[in-house]
Enzyme design. Structure first.
Site, PDB file in Angstrom:
ATOM      1  N   SER A 144       9.619  34.850  49.126  1.00 50.62           N
ATOM      2  CA  SER A 144       9.163  33.972  48.034  1.00 50.62           C
ATOM      3  C   SER A 144       7.661  34.212  47.898  1.00 50.62           C
ATOM      4  O   SER A 144       7.220  35.365  47.851  1.00 50.62           O
ATOM      5  CB  SER A 144       9.512  32.510  48.339  1.00 50.62           C
ATOM      6  OG  SER A 144       9.011  31.651  47.351  1.00 50.62           O
ATOM      7  N   TYR A 158       5.906  33.289  36.984  1.00 53.04           N
ATOM      8  CA  TYR A 158       6.223  33.793  38.323  1.00 53.04           C
ATOM      9  C   TYR A 158       6.582  32.650  39.289  1.00 53.04           C
ATOM     10  O   TYR A 158       7.576  32.722  40.015  1.00 53.04           O
ATOM     11  CB  TYR A 158       4.996  34.553  38.825  1.00 53.04           C
ATOM     12  CG  TYR A 158       5.043  35.083  40.226  1.00 53.04           C
ATOM     13  CD1 TYR A 158       5.945  36.094  40.582  1.00 53.04           C
ATOM     14  CD2 TYR A 158       4.152  34.622  41.208  1.00 53.04           C
ATOM     15  CE1 TYR A 158       5.953  36.609  41.873  1.00 53.04           C
ATOM     16  CE2 TYR A 158       4.154  35.130  42.492  1.00 53.04           C
ATOM     17  CZ  TYR A 158       5.050  36.123  42.826  1.00 53.04           C
ATOM     18  OH  TYR A 158       5.061  36.641  44.096  1.00 53.04           O
ATOM     19  N   LYS A 162       9.842  31.937  42.002  1.00 54.17           N
ATOM     20  CA  LYS A 162       9.698  31.894  43.463  1.00 54.17           C
ATOM     21  C   LYS A 162      10.084  30.515  44.016  1.00 54.17           C
ATOM     22  O   LYS A 162      10.544  30.411  45.158  1.00 54.17           O
ATOM     23  CB  LYS A 162       8.265  32.269  43.854  1.00 54.17           C
ATOM     24  CG  LYS A 162       7.933  33.747  43.590  1.00 54.17           C
ATOM     25  CD  LYS A 162       8.853  34.687  44.359  1.00 54.17           C
ATOM     26  CE  LYS A 162       8.345  36.127  44.359  1.00 54.17           C
ATOM     27  NZ  LYS A 162       9.250  37.027  45.101  1.00 54.17           N
TER      28      LYS A 162
HETATM   29  N1  LIG Z   1       1.337  41.090  47.014  1.00 55.67           N
HETATM   30  C1  LIG Z   1       1.196  39.795  46.987  1.00 55.67           C
HETATM   31  O1  LIG Z   1       0.081  39.255  46.850  1.00 55.67           O
HETATM   32  C2  LIG Z   1       2.420  38.899  47.128  1.00 55.67           C
HETATM   33  C3  LIG Z   1       2.199  37.547  47.422  1.00 55.67           C
HETATM   34  C4  LIG Z   1       3.312  36.724  47.556  1.00 55.67           C
HETATM   35  C5  LIG Z   1       4.586  37.217  47.398  1.00 55.67           C
HETATM   36  N2  LIG Z   1       4.746  38.536  47.101  1.00 55.67           N
HETATM   37  C6  LIG Z   1       6.131  39.009  46.919  1.00 55.67           C
HETATM   38  O2  LIG Z   1       6.388  40.007  47.879  1.00 55.67           O
HETATM   39  C7  LIG Z   1       7.394  40.884  47.391  1.00 55.67           C
HETATM   40  C8  LIG Z   1       6.911  42.308  47.580  1.00 55.67           C
HETATM   41  O3  LIG Z   1       5.751  42.497  46.786  1.00 55.67           O
HETATM   42  P1  LIG Z   1       4.665  43.586  47.150  1.00 55.67           P
HETATM   43  O4  LIG Z   1       3.367  42.921  47.005  1.00 55.67           O
HETATM   44  O5  LIG Z   1       5.023  44.271  48.391  1.00 55.67           O
HETATM   45  O6  LIG Z   1       4.825  44.525  45.856  1.00 55.67           O
HETATM   46  P2  LIG Z   1       4.876  46.107  45.671  1.00 55.67           P
HETATM   47  O7  LIG Z   1       4.041  46.808  46.664  1.00 55.67           O
HETATM   48  O8  LIG Z   1       4.627  46.321  44.217  1.00 55.67           O
HETATM   49  O9  LIG Z   1       6.401  46.437  45.972  1.00 55.67           O
HETATM   50  C9  LIG Z   1       7.420  45.936  45.154  1.00 55.67           C
HETATM   51  C10 LIG Z   1       8.685  46.676  45.499  1.00 55.67           C
HETATM   52  O10 LIG Z   1       9.751  46.127  44.723  1.00 55.67           O
HETATM   53  C11 LIG Z   1      10.364  47.186  43.968  1.00 55.67           C
HETATM   54  N3  LIG Z   1      10.851  46.603  42.739  1.00 55.67           N
HETATM   55  C12 LIG Z   1      10.160  45.952  41.768  1.00 55.67           C
HETATM   56  N4  LIG Z   1      10.973  45.577  40.774  1.00 55.67           N
HETATM   57  C13 LIG Z   1      12.218  45.981  41.136  1.00 55.67           C
HETATM   58  C14 LIG Z   1      13.492  45.902  40.533  1.00 55.67           C
HETATM   59  N5  LIG Z   1      13.672  45.316  39.331  1.00 55.67           N
HETATM   60  N6  LIG Z   1      14.567  46.436  41.172  1.00 55.67           N
HETATM   61  C15 LIG Z   1      14.414  47.060  42.375  1.00 55.67           C
HETATM   62  N7  LIG Z   1      13.231  47.152  42.996  1.00 55.67           N
HETATM   63  C16 LIG Z   1      12.153  46.635  42.383  1.00 55.67           C
HETATM   64  C17 LIG Z   1       9.247  48.214  43.773  1.00 55.67           C
HETATM   65  O11 LIG Z   1       9.725  49.512  43.509  1.00 55.67           O
HETATM   66  P3  LIG Z   1      10.014  50.001  41.991  1.00 55.67           P
HETATM   67  O12 LIG Z   1       8.920  49.434  41.126  1.00 55.67           O
HETATM   68  O13 LIG Z   1      10.019  51.486  42.072  1.00 55.67           O
HETATM   69  O14 LIG Z   1      11.351  49.462  41.635  1.00 55.67           O
HETATM   70  C18 LIG Z   1       8.609  48.164  45.150  1.00 55.67           C
HETATM   71  O15 LIG Z   1       9.390  48.890  46.085  1.00 55.67           O
HETATM   72  C19 LIG Z   1       7.619  40.505  45.925  1.00 55.67           C
HETATM   73  O16 LIG Z   1       8.779  39.724  45.824  1.00 55.67           O
HETATM   74  C20 LIG Z   1       6.395  39.694  45.599  1.00 55.67           C
HETATM   75  O17 LIG Z   1       6.608  38.789  44.561  1.00 55.67           O
HETATM   76  C21 LIG Z   1       3.702  39.394  46.966  1.00 55.67           C
END
Ligand SMILES: NC(=O)c1ccc[n+]([C@@H]2O[C@H](COP(=O)([O-])OP(=O)(O)OC[C@H]3O[C@@H](n4cnc5c(N)ncnc54)[C@H](OP(=O)(O)O)[C@@H]3O)[C@@H](O)[C@H]2O)c1
Length: 282
Positions: A144, A158, A162
């Site tokens: 989340s 967003y 979440k």
């Molecule tokens: N970074 C932050 O600050 C943060 C904070 C809180 C929560 N989060 C959550 O943590 C999780 C991971 O985020 P991250 O920061 O690690 O992002 P990231 O580095 O951009 O990685 C996102 C991953 O999800 C895949 N993805 C995105 N849309 C997709 C879809 N429709 N179907 C299949 N795969 C998909 C992307 O690959 P493709 O685009 O090639 O599909 C990538 O592998 C997310 O749920 C995000 O909301 C992130």
């Protein structure tokens, strides 16, 4: 209902499926599991990063969009077949964030956040949960966000997706735990990943000042919290003290946080000539 005994997961013989495993938090988590000897399977859309990650981790991989239930379910079944083993641990990290002013965000963005962040989580869990319940064994962890704990300026599309993930996991926890399946939900604050870099291009100035100057966590730190949370069979998994306090005391802290956040938003608004005459709370 038959209650099952819980036995600890042996990561060395586990099959771990990570959606969003080609980047950021998902990739960092997949690395940790691969390092513990698990069979790792990755799912994401873009083939280039997926192939690169799979090569690095000697893992299996399938390109699929988590918002497409049929395609995702097929990908999971193929990965289970390829690894010769059903899914023991599911991490749903695939997601995207598009901040913006509520009055300016296109309707489509609200729908997209729900489809990817919420339904993408739901579909993956629906694909593996029946088998885990049948075997009386497994772990399901959804990523989340701190934006799933409190409503934050700029996250009207967003944040609700979440929040929905958190609500889903609370019910799923209650239903699957008696069958021996561990259920967890992760609440990361800002994490230094490609998603954060993309998100920063859209962030309203108010969202930036509300967030303050807190340094983003590394994806490795979040991944370590996920693995630890699974080992300890924790439901709420917080990678830092700030989100831990928010998860525990959010409803009590909310009036005080909102007062401070509104003050910061007013500072930004006053700095804009056209809006300077009215304050956010007038
Ligand atoms: N970074 C932050 O600050 C943060 C904070 C809180 C929560 N989060 C959550 O943590 C999780 C991971 O985020 P991250 O920061 O690690 O992002 P990231 O580095 O951009 O990685 C996102 C991953 O999800 C895949 N993805 C995105 N849309 C997709 C879809 N429709 N179907 C299949 N795969 C998909 C992307 O690959 P493709 O685009 O090639 O599909 C990538 O592998 C997310 O749920 C995000 O909301 C992130």
């Amino acid at each position: 209902m038959r209650l099952r005994n819980t036995r600890p997961l042996d990561f060395g013989s586990a099959h771990v499926i990570v959606t969003g495993g080609s980047s950021g938090i998902g990739l960092a988590t997949a690395r940790l599991f691969a390092g513990r000897g698990a069979k790792v399977s990755l799912i994401a859309r873009g083939r280039e990063r997926l192939v690169e990650a799979a090569k690095e981790l000697s893992s299996a991989a399938r390109a699929a969009d988590v918002a497409d239930q049929a395609g995702l379910t097929r990908a999971i079944a193929e990965l289970e077949e390829e690894q010769g083993q059903p899914c023991d641990v599911l991490i749903t990290s695939a997601g995207l964030a598009r901040p913006g002013h509520f009055l300016e965000l296109p309707d489509e963005v609200f729908r997209q956040m729900m489809e990817v962040d919420y339904f993408g989580t739901l579909y993956a869990i629906r694909a593996v949960a029946p088998g885990m319940v049948e075997r009386g064994h497994g772990s399901v962890v959804a990523v989340s966000s701190a934006a799933g704990l409190i409503g934050i300026f700029g996250y009207s599309a967003y944040g609700p997706a979440k929040f929905a993930v958190r609500g889903l996991m609370e019910s799923v926890r209650a239903e699957l735990t008696p069958h021996g399946v561990h259920v967890g939900v992760v609440f990361p604050p800002d994490v230094d990943t490609p998603q954060l870099a993309e998100e920063n291009q859209w962030k309203p100035q108010e969202t930036r000042v509300v967030g303050g100057t807190i340094k983003p966590l590394t994806a490795q730190k979040v991944a370590a919290a996920v693995v630890d949370g699974i080992e300890r069979r924790r439901f709420v998994i917080c990678p830092d003290a700030g989100t831990r306090a928010l998860a525990r005391f959010g409803s009590v802290l909310l009036p005080f946080l909102n007062r401070e956040f509104d003050r910061r938003v007013n500072v930004v608004r006053r700095s804009r000539p056209a809006e300077g005459l009215r304050s956010a709370d007038s």
